[in-house]
Design a protein around this motif. Structure first.
Motif, PDB file in Angstrom:
ATOM      1  N   GLU A 188       0.994  -0.854  -0.700  1.00 46.16           N
ATOM      2  CA  GLU A 188      -0.049  -0.195   0.156  1.00 46.16           C
ATOM      3  C   GLU A 188       0.836   1.002  -0.153  1.00 46.16           C
ATOM      4  O   GLU A 188       1.738   1.285   1.321  1.00 46.16           O
ATOM      5  CB  GLU A 188      -1.072  -0.062   0.781  1.00 46.16           C
ATOM      6  CG  GLU A 188      -1.610   1.406   1.130  1.00 46.16           C
ATOM      7  CD  GLU A 188      -3.089   1.463   2.548  1.00 46.16           C
ATOM      8  OE1 GLU A 188      -4.205   1.147   2.509  1.00 46.16           O
ATOM      9  OE2 GLU A 188      -2.156   1.818   3.193  1.00 46.16           O
ATOM     10  N   SER A 191       0.363   5.550   2.160  1.00 48.63           N
ATOM     11  CA  SER A 191      -0.622   5.145   3.289  1.00 48.63           C
ATOM     12  C   SER A 191      -1.175   6.598   4.642  1.00 48.63           C
ATOM     13  O   SER A 191      -2.168   6.396   4.871  1.00 48.63           O
ATOM     14  CB  SER A 191      -0.590   3.773   4.107  1.00 48.63           C
ATOM     15  OG  SER A 191      -0.488   2.575   2.577  1.00 48.63           O
ATOM     16  N   SER A 208      -7.328   2.381   6.557  1.00 47.71           N
ATOM     17  CA  SER A 208      -7.658   1.799   5.705  1.00 47.71           C
ATOM     18  C   SER A 208      -7.729   1.209   5.033  1.00 47.71           C
ATOM     19  O   SER A 208      -7.653  -0.492   6.289  1.00 47.71           O
ATOM     20  CB  SER A 208      -5.226   1.362   5.483  1.00 47.71           C
ATOM     21  OG  SER A 208      -5.623   0.709   3.873  1.00 47.71           O
ATOM     22  N   THR A 210      -7.348  -1.716   3.355  1.00 45.22           N
ATOM     23  CA  THR A 210      -6.340  -2.498   2.737  1.00 45.22           C
ATOM     24  C   THR A 210      -6.215  -3.919   3.209  1.00 45.22           C
ATOM     25  O   THR A 210      -5.974  -5.157   2.283  1.00 45.22           O
ATOM     26  CB  THR A 210      -4.641  -2.034   1.870  1.00 45.22           C
ATOM     27  OG1 THR A 210      -5.092  -0.758   1.486  1.00 45.22           O
ATOM     28  CG2 THR A 210      -3.736  -2.833   1.087  1.00 45.22           C
ATOM     29  N   GLN A 224       3.451  -0.972   4.070  1.00 47.98           N
ATOM     30  CA  GLN A 224       3.132   0.350   3.349  1.00 47.98           C
ATOM     31  C   GLN A 224       3.889   1.288   3.259  1.00 47.98           C
ATOM     32  O   GLN A 224       4.521   1.593   4.589  1.00 47.98           O
ATOM     33  CB  GLN A 224       2.002   0.723   5.274  1.00 47.98           C
ATOM     34  CG  GLN A 224       0.916   0.061   5.176  1.00 47.98           C
ATOM     35  CD  GLN A 224       0.146  -0.451   6.454  1.00 47.98           C
ATOM     36  OE1 GLN A 224       0.331  -0.393   7.433  1.00 47.98           O
ATOM     37  NE2 GLN A 224      -1.775   0.126   5.795  1.00 47.98           N
TER      38      GLN A 224
END
Ligand code: ADP
Ligand code: MG
Length: 259
Positions: A188, A191, A208, A210, A224
């Motif tokens: 990611e 971030s 997030s 993700t 991240q």
């Protein structure tokens, strides 16, 4: 026929011995695919590996600029010599072959695929432990044909927290499945930002998703990366090898363990 496993590793030339190829993909452009590719390359190089970057993003090449490598690639009957960064990362990009870096490439899909294939077969890479491939963005025809031109061992998906609607990540994941290439994990990018006053991490787009999406897909979240103006400045200055971010240290260890 989508099964790219048929492409043999030896499909390079007699001078190239590439051990591992890792493709960096994203569901869309502008999420930091080139930055993540470059970061992984620099970290691997610092570990002492021989590293190459194949810039397969023919219509949006940015690898030479990030590393401050300019000028023409030289060649002979034997093949094309790759460019070299200050710390000996080898690279090949359409930007090293064209006269003007500013001129946009307007080639169509098959020509692009042909060029990328030549980067694999005709460049005199030498001994490479890790070859990172900066893939064309998205999940359309162009990335698919590139996957059919190069034997890829593993895929890393780059995403940003804005890709909230997990569809974008899932599309990239589905492309990998279609090609029968293992996904090594998700990175990611952008971030969070670090507050310059208090040092706290601030997630600009809310919490997030993700990590949740990664676990749904059974993939590791490899790392991240915050929005960091210093990284963007190093890219712009062509001095990315000076970066001192450790955001992907764990990712690199993970990748080494899997290949
Ligand atoms: P892509 O290859 O996916 O199109 P890039 O890696 O070129 O994306 O990144 C897009 C732009 O955003 C570049 O100008 C890059 O320098 C900048 N950028 C990417 N990631 C970061 C980050 N974590 N912090 C600051 N700037 C970033
Ligand atoms: Mg790019």
């Amino acid at each position: 026929n989508c099964d790219q496993r048929e492409i043999p590793k030896e499909s390079t030339n007699a001078f190239s011995h590439v051990k591992h190829t890792i493709a960096v993909v994203s569901g869309k452009g502008g999420v930091g695919k080139s930055l993540v590719t470059s970061m992984l390359a620099v970290l691997s190089r610092r570990k002492g590996y021989n590293v190459g970057i194949l810039d397969a993003d023919i219509t949006g090449p940015s690898i030479p600029k990030i590393f401050g490598v300019h000028g023409q690639a030289t060649g002979s009957d034997l093949g094309i010599n790759p460019g070299r960064t200050a710390n000996d990362i080898e690279l090949m990009s359409v930007n090293l072959l064209l006269d003007q870096e500013e001129s946009p490439v307007v080639w169509r899909g098959p020509v692009i695929a042909g060029a990328v294939k030549q980067f694999w077969t005709d460049v005199l890479w030498g001994d490479i432990d890790y070859m990172f491939i900066d893939m064309p963005p998205g999940t359309g025809d162009v990335p698919l044909t590139v996957f059919q031109s190069i034997p890829v061992d593993g895929i890393i998906i780059v995403t940003s927290p804005q890709d909230l609607v997990s569809m974008i990540v899932k599309k990239a994941y589905n492309m990998a499945k279609l090609m029968e290439i293992p996904v090594l994990g998700i990175v990611e990018n952008m971030s969070y930002v670090v507050c310059p006053d208090c040092g706290k991490k601030i997630e600009l787009y809310g919490k997030s998703q993700t990590a949740k999406i990664a676990s749904e897909l059974g993939l590791p979240l490899l790392g991240q990366i915050p929005i960091d103006p210093a990284l963007a400045e190093l890219c712009d200055a062509g001095e990315f090898e000076k970066m001192n971010s450790h955001d992907l240290d764990a990712a690199m260890a993970d990748i080494e363990g899997k290949l």
